[in-house]
Design a protein around this motif. Structure first.
Motif, PDB file in Angstrom:
ATOM      1  N   VAL A 172      98.866 106.184  71.330  1.00  0.00           N
ATOM      2  CA  VAL A 172      98.358 107.360  72.030  1.00  0.00           C
ATOM      3  C   VAL A 172      97.474 106.909  73.187  1.00  0.00           C
ATOM      4  O   VAL A 172      96.544 106.137  72.985  1.00  0.00           O
ATOM      5  CB  VAL A 172      97.540 108.258  71.072  1.00  0.00           C
ATOM      6  N   ASP A 173      97.774 107.394  74.370  1.00  0.00           N
ATOM      7  CA  ASP A 173      96.928 107.098  75.523  1.00  0.00           C
ATOM      8  C   ASP A 173      95.778 108.097  75.543  1.00  0.00           C
ATOM      9  O   ASP A 173      96.004 109.309  75.548  1.00  0.00           O
ATOM     10  CB  ASP A 173      97.738 107.207  76.808  1.00  0.00           C
ATOM     11  N   PRO A 174      94.538 107.623  75.559  1.00  0.00           N
ATOM     12  CA  PRO A 174      93.395 108.542  75.540  1.00  0.00           C
ATOM     13  C   PRO A 174      93.356 109.500  76.733  1.00  0.00           C
ATOM     14  O   PRO A 174      92.784 110.580  76.642  1.00  0.00           O
ATOM     15  CB  PRO A 174      92.176 107.619  75.559  1.00  0.00           C
ATOM     16  N   LEU A 175      93.962 109.130  77.830  1.00  0.00           N
ATOM     17  CA  LEU A 175      93.964 110.019  78.992  1.00  0.00           C
ATOM     18  C   LEU A 175      94.908 111.208  78.802  1.00  0.00           C
ATOM     19  O   LEU A 175      94.811 112.203  79.518  1.00  0.00           O
ATOM     20  CB  LEU A 175      94.339 109.243  80.254  1.00  0.00           C
ATOM     21  N   ILE A 235      89.398 120.013  78.142  1.00  0.00           N
ATOM     22  CA  ILE A 235      88.369 118.975  78.189  1.00  0.00           C
ATOM     23  C   ILE A 235      89.050 117.625  78.029  1.00  0.00           C
ATOM     24  O   ILE A 235      89.715 117.374  77.035  1.00  0.00           O
ATOM     25  CB  ILE A 235      87.320 119.178  77.080  1.00  0.00           C
ATOM     26  N   ARG A 236      88.885 116.764  79.007  1.00  0.00           N
ATOM     27  CA  ARG A 236      89.473 115.430  78.961  1.00  0.00           C
ATOM     28  C   ARG A 236      88.361 114.383  78.962  1.00  0.00           C
ATOM     29  O   ARG A 236      87.805 114.068  80.002  1.00  0.00           O
ATOM     30  CB  ARG A 236      90.400 115.209  80.143  1.00  0.00           C
ATOM     31  N   PRO A 237      88.035 113.831  77.777  1.00  0.00           N
ATOM     32  CA  PRO A 237      86.974 112.827  77.716  1.00  0.00           C
ATOM     33  C   PRO A 237      87.436 111.503  78.329  1.00  0.00           C
ATOM     34  O   PRO A 237      88.632 111.238  78.457  1.00  0.00           O
ATOM     35  CB  PRO A 237      86.708 112.665  76.223  1.00  0.00           C
ATOM     36  N   LEU A 281      86.502 108.274  73.916  1.00  0.00           N
ATOM     37  CA  LEU A 281      87.510 108.559  72.901  1.00  0.00           C
ATOM     38  C   LEU A 281      87.771 107.347  72.009  1.00  0.00           C
ATOM     39  O   LEU A 281      87.973 107.494  70.805  1.00  0.00           O
ATOM     40  CB  LEU A 281      88.807 109.029  73.554  1.00  0.00           C
ATOM     41  N   TYR A 282      87.744 106.138  72.586  1.00  0.00           N
ATOM     42  CA  TYR A 282      87.883 104.931  71.777  1.00  0.00           C
ATOM     43  C   TYR A 282      86.743 104.834  70.758  1.00  0.00           C
ATOM     44  O   TYR A 282      86.968 104.565  69.579  1.00  0.00           O
ATOM     45  CB  TYR A 282      87.866 103.674  72.643  1.00  0.00           C
ATOM     46  N   ALA A 283      85.519 105.048  71.218  1.00  0.00           N
ATOM     47  CA  ALA A 283      84.357 104.954  70.324  1.00  0.00           C
ATOM     48  C   ALA A 283      84.387 106.045  69.261  1.00  0.00           C
ATOM     49  O   ALA A 283      84.141 105.782  68.075  1.00  0.00           O
ATOM     50  CB  ALA A 283      83.068 105.039  71.131  1.00  0.00           C
ATOM     51  N   ALA A 284      84.692 107.272  69.672  1.00  0.00           N
ATOM     52  CA  ALA A 284      84.741 108.380  68.704  1.00  0.00           C
ATOM     53  C   ALA A 284      85.835 108.140  67.668  1.00  0.00           C
ATOM     54  O   ALA A 284      85.626 108.388  66.471  1.00  0.00           O
ATOM     55  CB  ALA A 284      84.969 109.700  69.427  1.00  0.00           C
ATOM     56  N   GLY A 285      86.985 107.657  68.108  1.00  0.00           N
ATOM     57  CA  GLY A 285      88.070 107.357  67.175  1.00  0.00           C
ATOM     58  C   GLY A 285      87.694 106.264  66.200  1.00  0.00           C
ATOM     59  O   GLY A 285      87.946 106.366  64.995  1.00  0.00           O
ATOM     60  N   PHE A 286      87.061 105.203  66.717  1.00  0.00           N
ATOM     61  CA  PHE A 286      86.651 104.106  65.833  1.00  0.00           C
ATOM     62  C   PHE A 286      85.658 104.586  64.786  1.00  0.00           C
ATOM     63  O   PHE A 286      85.810 104.298  63.599  1.00  0.00           O
ATOM     64  CB  PHE A 286      86.048 102.963  66.645  1.00  0.00           C
TER      65      PHE A 286
END
Length: 81
Positions: free
Chosen positions: A28-31, A39-41, A46-51
């Motif tokens: 999944v591409d975070p963009l 809302i596009r973080p 998004l990497y940090a929130a996912g981790f």
């Protein structure tokens, strides 16, 4: 809870969170992720929130495992280990 028990919970969950993040963000591409449709973080957020999401889920799993494990040798003998 003792400090070494905390490490039994946090270290394996940290490793699994890293693995889960690598697999999910390889697919999944975070963009491409839009929250509530508009809302596009940023990628790093998004990497940090996912981790941290994966780490908390894995830590909860490890915590439940340590609570369900036998507490002493007598209990382990009754189960058949």
């Amino acid at each position: 809870m003792k400090w070494h028990s905390l490490m039994w919970i946090l270290w394996p969950s940290f490793l699994m969170a890293g693995l889960a993040s690598a697999v999910v963000f390889a697919l999944v591409d975070p963009l491409d992720v839009a929250i509530f449709g508009y809302i596009r973080p940023e990628r790093e957020i998004l990497y940090a929130a996912g981790f941290f999401f994966f780490w908390s889920i894995a830590a909860l799993s490890s915590l439940l495992t340590t609570f369900m494990a036998p507490k002493n040798d007598k209990e382990a003998g009754e189960i058949g280990f």
